[in-house]
Design a protein around this motif. Structure first.
Motif, PDB file in Angstrom:
ATOM      1  N   GLU A  68       0.823  -1.209   0.000  1.00 52.13           N
ATOM      2  CA  GLU A  68       0.000   0.000   0.000  1.00 52.13           C
ATOM      3  C   GLU A  68       0.858   1.261   0.000  1.00 52.13           C
ATOM      4  O   GLU A  68       0.524   2.244  -0.654  1.00 52.13           O
ATOM      5  N   LYS A  69       1.975   1.225   0.719  1.00 51.33           N
ATOM      6  CA  LYS A  69       2.881   2.375   0.761  1.00 51.33           C
ATOM      7  C   LYS A  69       3.477   2.636  -0.624  1.00 51.33           C
ATOM      8  O   LYS A  69       3.510   3.775  -1.093  1.00 51.33           O
ATOM      9  N   LEU A  70       3.927   1.574  -1.299  1.00 54.41           N
ATOM     10  CA  LEU A  70       4.471   1.734  -2.647  1.00 54.41           C
ATOM     11  C   LEU A  70       3.385   2.154  -3.635  1.00 54.41           C
ATOM     12  O   LEU A  70       3.632   2.991  -4.509  1.00 54.41           O
ATOM     13  N   ARG A  71       2.194   1.575  -3.512  1.00 48.91           N
ATOM     14  CA  ARG A  71       1.085   1.947  -4.402  1.00 48.91           C
ATOM     15  C   ARG A  71       0.765   3.434  -4.248  1.00 48.91           C
ATOM     16  O   ARG A  71       0.563   4.145  -5.235  1.00 48.91           O
ATOM     17  N   HIS A  75       1.273   6.323  -7.025  1.00 49.09           N
ATOM     18  CA  HIS A  75       0.077   7.067  -7.414  1.00 49.09           C
ATOM     19  C   HIS A  75       0.297   8.578  -7.278  1.00 49.09           C
ATOM     20  O   HIS A  75      -0.176   9.353  -8.103  1.00 49.09           O
ATOM     21  N   ARG A  76       1.010   9.004  -6.233  1.00 52.24           N
ATOM     22  CA  ARG A  76       1.193  10.431  -5.982  1.00 52.24           C
ATOM     23  C   ARG A  76       2.416  11.024  -6.674  1.00 52.24           C
ATOM     24  O   ARG A  76       2.698  12.205  -6.518  1.00 52.24           O
ATOM     25  N   TYR A  77       3.166  10.231  -7.447  1.00 49.19           N
ATOM     26  CA  TYR A  77       4.375  10.746  -8.075  1.00 49.19           C
ATOM     27  C   TYR A  77       4.034  11.750  -9.161  1.00 49.19           C
ATOM     28  O   TYR A  77       3.162  11.516  -9.991  1.00 49.19           O
ATOM     29  N   LYS A  78       4.729  12.888  -9.129  1.00 39.59           N
ATOM     30  CA  LYS A  78       4.580  13.907 -10.159  1.00 39.59           C
ATOM     31  C   LYS A  78       5.970  14.255 -10.652  1.00 39.59           C
ATOM     32  O   LYS A  78       6.836  14.631  -9.870  1.00 39.59           O
ATOM     33  N   ALA A  79       6.168  14.128 -11.951  1.00 36.95           N
ATOM     34  CA  ALA A  79       7.477  14.435 -12.521  1.00 36.95           C
ATOM     35  C   ALA A  79       7.657  15.941 -12.612  1.00 36.95           C
ATOM     36  O   ALA A  79       6.743  16.667 -13.007  1.00 36.95           O
ATOM     37  N   SER A  80       8.829  16.409 -12.224  1.00 36.91           N
ATOM     38  CA  SER A  80       9.124  17.834 -12.355  1.00 36.91           C
ATOM     39  C   SER A  80      10.109  18.010 -13.494  1.00 36.91           C
ATOM     40  O   SER A  80      11.048  17.241 -13.652  1.00 36.91           O
ATOM     41  N   ALA A  81       9.870  19.056 -14.291  1.00 42.90           N
ATOM     42  CA  ALA A  81      10.727  19.285 -15.452  1.00 42.90           C
ATOM     43  C   ALA A  81      12.004  20.016 -15.063  1.00 42.90           C
ATOM     44  O   ALA A  81      12.968  20.016 -15.811  1.00 42.90           O
ATOM     45  N   GLY A  82      12.023  20.673 -13.916  1.00 43.28           N
ATOM     46  CA  GLY A  82      13.204  21.419 -13.513  1.00 43.28           C
ATOM     47  C   GLY A  82      13.315  22.754 -14.216  1.00 43.28           C
ATOM     48  O   GLY A  82      14.397  23.298 -14.373  1.00 43.28           O
ATOM     49  N   VAL A  83      12.171  23.291 -14.649  1.00 44.63           N
ATOM     50  CA  VAL A  83      12.152  24.579 -15.340  1.00 44.63           C
ATOM     51  C   VAL A  83      11.147  25.479 -14.644  1.00 44.63           C
ATOM     52  O   VAL A  83      10.066  25.051 -14.270  1.00 44.63           O
ATOM     53  N   MET A 102      16.626  10.229 -10.123  1.00 41.82           N
ATOM     54  CA  MET A 102      15.162  10.170  -9.993  1.00 41.82           C
ATOM     55  C   MET A 102      14.600   9.006 -10.803  1.00 41.82           C
ATOM     56  O   MET A 102      13.726   8.279 -10.335  1.00 41.82           O
ATOM     57  N   ILE A 103      15.137   8.808 -11.999  1.00 42.34           N
ATOM     58  CA  ILE A 103      14.662   7.701 -12.846  1.00 42.34           C
ATOM     59  C   ILE A 103      14.988   6.363 -12.190  1.00 42.34           C
ATOM     60  O   ILE A 103      14.160   5.455 -12.169  1.00 42.34           O
ATOM     61  N   VAL A 104      16.191   6.256 -11.633  1.00 46.58           N
ATOM     62  CA  VAL A 104      16.592   5.019 -10.964  1.00 46.58           C
ATOM     63  C   VAL A 104      15.688   4.740  -9.772  1.00 46.58           C
ATOM     64  O   VAL A 104      15.243   3.608  -9.560  1.00 46.58           O
ATOM     65  N   THR A 105      15.379   5.770  -8.982  1.00 48.53           N
ATOM     66  CA  THR A 105      14.504   5.609  -7.820  1.00 48.53           C
ATOM     67  C   THR A 105      13.117   5.134  -8.244  1.00 48.53           C
ATOM     68  O   THR A 105      12.538   4.233  -7.631  1.00 48.53           O
ATOM     69  N   ILE A 106      12.594   5.734  -9.298  1.00 51.87           N
ATOM     70  CA  ILE A 106      11.265   5.343  -9.787  1.00 51.87           C
ATOM     71  C   ILE A 106      11.280   3.902 -10.281  1.00 51.87           C
ATOM     72  O   ILE A 106      10.388   3.112  -9.970  1.00 51.87           O
TER      73      ILE A 106
END
Length: 187
Positions: A68-71, A75-83, A102-106
């Motif tokens: 549930e924690k991973l789900r 679910h709440r992940y939002k990618a930031s463009a850094g701009v 960040m990609i590796v973590t995801i």
């Protein structure tokens, strides 16, 4: 080191770690997978058997909490463009971490989530085909402990554990599920 090189390095390290872990698991978990005699005659040993069954049920609950924690994090992940935009000018924002991190973590959280779901499915299947318990009791264990739907009733849990001890039934453990998933090449 760019993202592609870092990902290749990380995969190589995971492969080495997985081989080391499998050799340790093969030696350490062989005795844990073998079924033991569950018919208990002494009162002190019966308490120990109850404790083992409660620990197995707690393992199901812990697995469900981790899923549930991973789900929720996926679910709440939002990618930031850094701009960022200041006035009419777009400016790159300094980030503490590189985008490759960040990609590796995801990817790691997705891989872990998929593995935990496979473990949950294996446990569900093993519990569903369990012989000796009533179907209502099996579904209670699956729904309350493995799926986390509803609160456990102490009286009902105590009665089910008593039936398990009396009939000498083996509940599948999370460790057995991990070993089975690893043996099938999904780990």
């Amino acid at each position: 080191m760019n993202a592609k090189e870092y990902r290749a390095y990380r995969e190589e390290q995971e492969h080495i770690e997985r081989k080391n872990r499998q050799s340790v698991q093969e030696n350490a978990l062989v005795s844990a997978v073998r079924p033991t005699k569950n018919v208990i005659t002494h009162k002190a040993q019966e308490i120990t058997a109850r404790g083992l069954i409660r620990a197995t049920l707690k393992g199901y609950s812990t697995l469900n909490a981790e899923i549930e924690k991973l789900r929720d994090s996926i679910h709440r992940y939002k990618a930031s463009a850094g701009v960022a935009k200041y006035g009419d000018t777009a400016v790159q924002v300094n980030q503490r971490r590189d985008i490759a991190d960040m990609i590796v973590t995801i990817e790691e959280s997705q891989r872990k989530f998929a593995r935990l779901i496979l473990i949950e499915i294996w446990l569900y299947d093993a519990l569903y085909h369990l012989q000796g318990l009533r179907f209502e009791d099996i579904m209670y264990i699956i729904e309350v402990y493995l799926r986390g739907r509803g609160d456990p009733s102490q009286g009902k849990t105590y009665r089910i554990i008593g039936v398990i001890i009396k009939k000498g039934i083996q509940l599948p453990t999370v460790e057995q599920a991990k070993v089975a998933v690893n043996e099938n090449g999904r780990g």
